[in-house]
Design a protein around this motif. Structure first.
Motif, short mmCIF file in Angstrom:
data_model
loop_
_atom_site.label_atom_id
_atom_site.label_comp_id
_atom_site.label_asym_id
_atom_site.label_seq_id
_atom_site.Cartn_x
_atom_site.Cartn_y
_atom_site.Cartn_z
N VAL A 110 49.20 -51.82 4.39
CA VAL A 110 47.68 -51.54 3.68
C VAL A 110 48.16 -52.42 2.72
CG1 VAL A 110 46.17 -50.83 2.10
CG2 VAL A 110 46.87 -49.32 4.17
N MET A 111 49.28 -52.82 1.98
CA MET A 111 49.39 -53.98 0.48
C MET A 111 49.65 -54.87 1.01
SD MET A 111 49.46 -51.78 -1.86
CE MET A 111 48.21 -50.33 -2.03
N ILE A 121 39.49 -64.85 4.71
CA ILE A 121 38.76 -63.35 5.92
C ILE A 121 37.14 -63.63 5.88
CG2 ILE A 121 40.54 -61.24 5.91
CD1 ILE A 121 38.07 -59.53 3.94
N LEU A 122 36.50 -64.85 4.27
CA LEU A 122 35.80 -65.20 4.33
C LEU A 122 35.07 -65.61 5.82
CD1 LEU A 122 33.17 -65.50 2.67
CD2 LEU A 122 33.89 -67.67 2.34
N ILE B 31 41.88 -56.68 8.35
CA ILE B 31 42.94 -56.12 9.94
C ILE B 31 42.75 -57.53 10.85
CG2 ILE B 31 44.96 -55.45 11.11
CD1 ILE B 31 45.73 -54.85 8.12
N LEU B 32 41.60 -56.46 11.49
CA LEU B 32 40.22 -57.76 12.29
C LEU B 32 40.39 -58.73 12.27
CD1 LEU B 32 39.95 -56.99 14.60
CD2 LEU B 32 37.81 -56.28 13.63
N PRO B 33 39.46 -59.33 10.90
CA PRO B 33 39.55 -60.23 10.58
C PRO B 33 40.66 -61.35 10.25
CG PRO B 33 38.22 -59.06 9.39
CD PRO B 33 39.44 -57.76 9.63
N ILE B 34 41.89 -60.80 9.64
CA ILE B 34 42.89 -61.71 9.28
C ILE B 34 42.92 -62.57 10.42
CG2 ILE B 34 45.54 -62.20 9.44
CD1 ILE B 34 44.33 -59.87 6.72
N VAL B 35 42.83 -61.59 11.64
CA VAL B 35 43.50 -61.94 12.96
C VAL B 35 42.77 -62.66 13.69
CG1 VAL B 35 43.69 -60.36 15.78
CG2 VAL B 35 45.03 -59.81 14.16
#
Lengths: 275, 298
Positions: A110-111, A121-122, B31-35
């Motif tokens: 999480v961290m 992530i945008l 997590i999903l967006p990073i992937v």
């Protein structure tokens, strides 16, 4: 320890610089929002308004979409704060009171995820939300705001749980109280200040969020304050009076909110920072 | 003590229920967006909603051979270093002042954080107005003090605009850092200072031999946090200079935003963000490693 005259001078000078740095700009904005336009851009600036007018506020509230933006921000920030508190409390209890396999690895994940630049992530979020039909909804902003506030809130939770003796729960359990009853009657009241700090952290984060609000919201009626206000900057030929009034009104609610729970927030933050 | 905590409760199953919602949300939105960012960076996506053809490393090749990318990366490095430096100095000074005992100290400690609780767009309005060459208060003030003799354009040229942005962003963030440093200062036992004072150590020596070493672990953690946070800063730059003049303040997040949402080259923008995250993780790990041996020594 006793302070000599030099100590006093240094302290007062330090405080004066801090006050000048933090308070003066904000004071100037708030006080100037009551000045007539020609006094606002006068070559010789005035510390105290010589003229007094409410025309900027009237214009802002009557002819601009400011009230809509304001309402959207209050809604999005309050719901985000509420959800963050609930989710962080659940996660906090699991992470800092229960023993289960993979706990530390999960917590670390999480961290680490939080350390990723939000701009990363945008783009995926935008594409995902477009597919899910979440673009141009206030729900999308709530989801994003909770996501960003949650890891730091869980991290702060650690301190609050650490300050509660575990024996309290054990005693309640011996007395036959279930987990829900223990949580409701014992944990929640004692965690009050901690929950307040998380609420204010999440509220302020959502109240100030600009990037995602500018990308995920398309229609004017759903804009939040930061995006709406930045639109007003460009929309009118820089009308400083209007902008200063808008700036003042955007600060007032957080200042009022902060006045009530700021004490807990600062202690929560400082406790969390060192443990 | 049983492994399952209180009175034989099944911790594993309770944890599953409690963590389902929060971790589910984080998995779906972090997590999903990073992937997914990695996946997008391998495709040529120019139309929202389409998946675009697989393009392998093309996006990466295009970026790495583009001078604009390297300039923005350089700008980001200067941005992060500049902000860390200014914020740390301001925050440390503020924390040392607020660590003293004086009437009203409690109120001062709470209200210092005021600049952090106001929206960036308001920060932008405040400083655009105060710094504006016509009607702003900073120019007349500097002239009155004899520091300058004619109004300065704070956003007129690259270096000036860049330093002004760093100053404004630091103004916004230093109180947050100061409050955390203050916490670390308050954990230093008062007896240490008493003893040092008895031994005849002056304030400077007390700072160098007690405060500074004991503050360092916190300072390092905050540096790591501050690096990540200031790298991310987009709104202050975008709203004040939009990356200008002539790209001088275009940091990586600004370039990523422009590539994705102005030029609609989603694949390239995603590739840039993947590179950016790898750099950030590398930096964070390196900084944390530097800090690790000091922490175990406490």
């Amino acid at each position: 320890m006793k302070r000599g005259p030099i100590g006093w001078i240094a302290l007062i000078a330090g405080l004066a610089v801090l006050a000048a740095l933090v308070l003066v700009p904000i004071y100037l904005v708030a006080s100037s929002s009551f000045k007539l336009p020609r006094e606002i851009i006068n070559r010789v600036p005035s510390w105290f308004p010589k003229s007094f007018t409410l025309q900027h506020y009237q214009k802002l509230l009557a002819t601009s979409d400011f009230p809509t933006y304001f309402g959207n921000s209050v809604l999005v920030s309050s719901v985000s704060a509420l959800l963050t508190v609930v989710l962080a409390t659940l996660a906090g209890y699991a992470f800092f009171r229960l023993e289960f396999r993979g706990r530390d690895a999960l917590y670390r994940a999480v961290m680490v995820a939080y350390a990723f630049p939000s701009i990363v992530i945008l783009i995926p979020i935008y594409l995902m939300f477009a597919k899910a039909g979440l673009i141009d909804t206030r729900a999308a902003l709530v989801i994003v705001n909770v996501t960003f506030a949650l890891p730091f809130s869980i991290w702060m939770m650690r301190t609050f749980f650490a300050s509660l003796p575990k024996e309290l729960e054990e005693a309640a359990s011996i007395d036959g109280a279930g987990l829900a009853a223990t949580a409701w009657y014992i944990l929640i009241p004692l965690l009050g200040p901690g929950l307040a700090s998380i609420a204010i952290f999440a509220f302020v984060s959502a109240w100030t969020e600009y990037l995602f609000a500018s990308v995920l919201i398309l229609s004017d009626a759903k804009r939040t304050l930061p995006v709406g206000l930045s639109g007003i900057i460009g929309q009118y030929q820089i009308d400083w009076g209007l902008l200063l009034a808008g700036a003042t009104l955007s600060v007032v609610p957080v200042v009022i909110f902060f006045a009530f729970v700021g004490r807990w927030f600062v202690s929560g933050l400082t406790e969390g920072a060192v443990k | 003590m049983t492994k399952s905590g209180i009175a034989g409760r099944n911790d594993g199953r309770i944890a599953l229920y409690l963590l389902a919602a929060p971790l589910g949300l984080l998995a779906a939105t972090l997590i999903l967006p990073i992937v997914s960012a990695v996946n997008i960076s391998l495709h040529d996506i120019r139309v929202i909603g389409s998946d675009g053809p697989f393009s392998g490393a093309d996006n990466y090749v295009a970026i790495l051979s583009d001078a604009v990318f390297w300039r923005s990366l350089g700008n980001s490095v200067v941005w992060v270093l500049g902000n860390s430096l200014v914020q740390t100095v301001l925050a440390l000074t503020a924390a040392l002042v607020l660590n003293q005992k004086f009437p009203g100290v409690k109120i001062a400690r709470i209200w210092i954080i005021l600049t952090w609780i106001i929206p960036t767009v308001v920060v932008v309005i405040i400083w655009r107005w105060l710094l504006s060459p016509s009607g702003g208060m900073i120019n007349p003030l500097l002239i009155q003090l004899g520091i300058i003799d004619r109004p300065v354009g704070f956003f007129a040229n690259g270096p000036m605009a860049f330093s002004t942005l760093i100053a404004i962003n630091s103004w916004r963030w230093f109180p947050f850092v100061a409050v955390m440093l203050l916490a670390a200062l308050q954990r230093i036992p008062g007896d240490l200072y008493e003893a040092a004072a008895v031994d005849g150590a002056g304030p400077l020596r007390r700072f160098r031999e007690i405060t500074w070493p004991l503050l360092q672990p916190t300072l390092l953690v905050l540096t790591v946090m501050g690096t990540l946070l200031s790298f991310n800063v987009f709104d202050v730059i975008w709203l004040l200079t939009a990356g200008g003049p002539a790209g001088a303040t275009q940091t990586l997040p600004v370039l990523i935003y422009e590539t994705a949402f102005k030029a609609y080259r989603m694949g390239e923008a995603a590739a840039m963000s993947v590179i950016a995250s790898l750099l950030m993780i590398g930096l964070a790990l390196a900084l944390l490693k530097m800090l690790a041996p000091k922490e175990t020594g406490r």
